[in-house]
Design a protein around this motif. Structure first.
Motif, short mmCIF file in Angstrom:
data_model
loop_
_atom_site.label_atom_id
_atom_site.label_comp_id
_atom_site.label_asym_id
_atom_site.label_seq_id
_atom_site.Cartn_x
_atom_site.Cartn_y
_atom_site.Cartn_z
N LEU A 276 -3.17 5.51 5.36
CA LEU A 276 -3.37 4.09 5.14
C LEU A 276 -2.03 3.42 4.84
O LEU A 276 -1.35 3.79 3.87
N ASP A 278 0.80 0.95 3.43
CA ASP A 278 0.88 0.45 2.06
C ASP A 278 0.26 -0.94 1.93
O ASP A 278 -0.41 -1.23 0.95
N ALA A 281 -3.40 -0.60 1.78
CA ALA A 281 -3.82 -0.06 0.48
C ALA A 281 -3.86 -1.16 -0.57
O ALA A 281 -4.79 -1.23 -1.39
N LYS A 284 -6.77 -3.44 0.28
CA LYS A 284 -8.02 -2.76 -0.07
C LYS A 284 -8.30 -2.90 -1.56
O LYS A 284 -9.44 -3.18 -1.98
N ARG A 285 -7.27 -2.75 -2.38
CA ARG A 285 -7.45 -2.89 -3.82
C ARG A 285 -7.80 -4.33 -4.19
O ARG A 285 -8.65 -4.56 -5.06
N ILE A 414 -7.82 10.43 -2.64
CA ILE A 414 -8.07 8.99 -2.70
C ILE A 414 -9.12 8.68 -3.76
O ILE A 414 -9.80 9.57 -4.25
#
Length: 471
Positions: A276, A278, A281, A284-285, A414
């Motif tokens: 994934l 950066d 990521a 996504k958060r 993960i």
């Protein structure tokens, strides 16, 4: 701690660079663009809007840099790669600012648009990269002077391990590896590295060593004849948040992504913890937190009703708390609406079946619709879980699973999720065998995850909730 200090420095100078470039851009507009439009000198005023922009615009830029992954891995930066990264992020940010704030400016001709765009881009890019170049050069110099370094462990004890240690340790411009010792992976190996470094044990001691020595990086240096030992080595490393390096002849055998990097003449391959990007990521958060906050607010009224029904049907707490294993094998407490009678596991850990007599009347409905999962949005906000990811299991069952499927531990790379592809397929696992059958779906997700895949899984989950297909 030292990383947080350096990140704070980059944040500070990025803020100053953005504020400085925006101030000069504001002066340029007032001195060169607006006088051409109005044919008179425009009074130069520092308005309240200007001072507000002087705070909001730099924060916008820091937001862009954060999602580009710039503030990650702060001690492993390359000045050349940083040049390209700063150029692309500056171009992206200026395009956004141009279409959001500058496109409706009063202009005397379209050429003013080009002047505004190019001026803002050049000012921002030049100031930002100048400050970054100074900061990065300072860090690189301190690494070369051995003021900064990374606690590093060598895995291997043969000639290859000895050679890579001597090569990296004798470089006139050190790459930052601070070797604390080595691990053996085969009891019969001749430990020719012992005169140079202490032997810290074997793979079984890895987690203890990592915690005790605050380990940051690992170099796998095993012989060509030991390739069959590579899989258990990588499996043992998956649950640790470490930067993993391999040597070139392992290229075709390393699991996960590998990125070639030349460190001052010594080629090493970086083994990524995932594919994934950066920026995805970070996105996504952000989606996890935003969606979870909205979900908690949306489900607040039905949650109150569910809580009342649970209290009426069964004595005991409304919420059920249980320890699960999360990212990097760390335990955390998961929250769910209680769907079973109190003390349902008084005889020890036990999985639930479809007609389990321990389930309270409302419990079957909550399980079929996945409404018992609502409190887990709190786990997502806390950073212990994600919306999408492998389901977290208890240590008791994980120990049984890994006896039959050792690669189950790869899922700990993960964050676990409220839902997953395996969850959509099987729902609640009622046996260890079903957990193992669910495993291939989670492994496929692990190696192909993306924001797009997450959205597809979320959509299938919502369909399963409405249809009541859970169990």
């Amino acid at each position: 701690m030292k990383e947080k200090v350096q990140v704070a420095r980059y944040l500070f100078f990025d803020f100053i660079a953005a504020a400085t470039s925006w101030t000069l851009f504001y002066v340029y507009r007032k001195r060169h663009i607006e006088p051409q439009l109005f044919q008179v000198d425009v009074p130069f005023e520092l308005t309240q809007q200007f001072f507000l922009a002087l705070v909001l615009i730099p924060l916008f830029w820091i937001f862009i840099y954060y999602f580009s992954g710039y503030y990650s891995n702060i001690f492993r930066k390359s000045r050349l790669l940083e040049l390209g990264q700063t150029f692309l992020s500056s171009l992206t940010g200026v395009v956004i600012l141009f279409f959001c704030f500058l496109l409706d400016d009063y202009i005397s001709g379209y050429q003013d648009y080009y002047k505004l765009f190019v001026t803002l881009f050049l000012l921002h890019f030049c100031f930002t990269y100048l400050f970054r170049l100074i900061q990065t050069s300072r860090i690189i110099r301190r690494i070369h002077q051995r003021e900064f370094g990374f606690n590093t462990l060598l895995i291997g004890s043969n000639e290859k391990a000895l050679n890579i240690y001597r090569e990296l340790n004798s470089q006139p411009r050190p790459a930052g590896f601070q070797f604390i010792g080595f691990l053996t992976i085969d009891e019969d190996d001749p430990q020719i590295l012992s005169p140079e470094l202490p032997n810290l044990g074997n793979l079984n001691d890895l987690a203890t060593i990592a915690e005790k020595h605050k380990l940051e990086e690992v170099i796998i240096a095993i012989e060509s004849s030991q390739h069959d030992l590579l899989a258990p080595v990588l499996t043992a490393l998956q649950n640790l948040n470490l930067t993993i390096w391999g040597i070139p002849d392992l290229y075709d055998l390393l699991s996960g992504n590998t990125h070639s990097r030349i460190i001052y003449g010594s080629p090493l391959l970086k083994i990524s913890n995932g594919i994934l990007p950066d920026w995805q990521a970070k996105l996504k958060r952000l989606i996890d937190i935003s969606f979870s906050v909205l979900a908690i607010l949306f489900f607040l009224p039905p949650s109150l009703i569910i809580a009342i029904i649970i209290k009426l049907q069964s004595s005991g707490p409304v919420l059920y708390k249980q320890e699960r294993i999360g990212r990097f094998g760390k335990p955390f407490t998961i929250f769910k609406f209680r769907t079973m009678v109190r003390h349902a596991e008084k005889n020890g850990p036990e999985l639930s079946g479809e007609n389990d007599p321990r389930i309270i009347p409302v419990g079957q409905f909550l399980r079929r619709t996945h409404l018992d999962e609502i409190p887990q949005f709190l786990n997502v906000i806390k950073g212990e879980m994600s919306l999408v990811g492998p389901r977290p299991e208890r240590k008791y069952f994980i120990e049984q699973i890994v006896k039959q499927a050792p690669h189950f531990s790869l899922l700990h790379k993960i964050r676990p999720g409220i839902t997953s592809w395996g969850q959509v397929k099987y729902g609640y696992a009622s046996s260890v065998d079903q957990m193992i059958k669910r495993l291939p779906y989670d492994l496929v997700y692990l190696n192909n995850r993306s924001i797009y895949i997450d959205f597809k899984i979320l959509i299938y989950t919502l369909i399963a909730c409405f249809k009541g297909d859970g169990k």
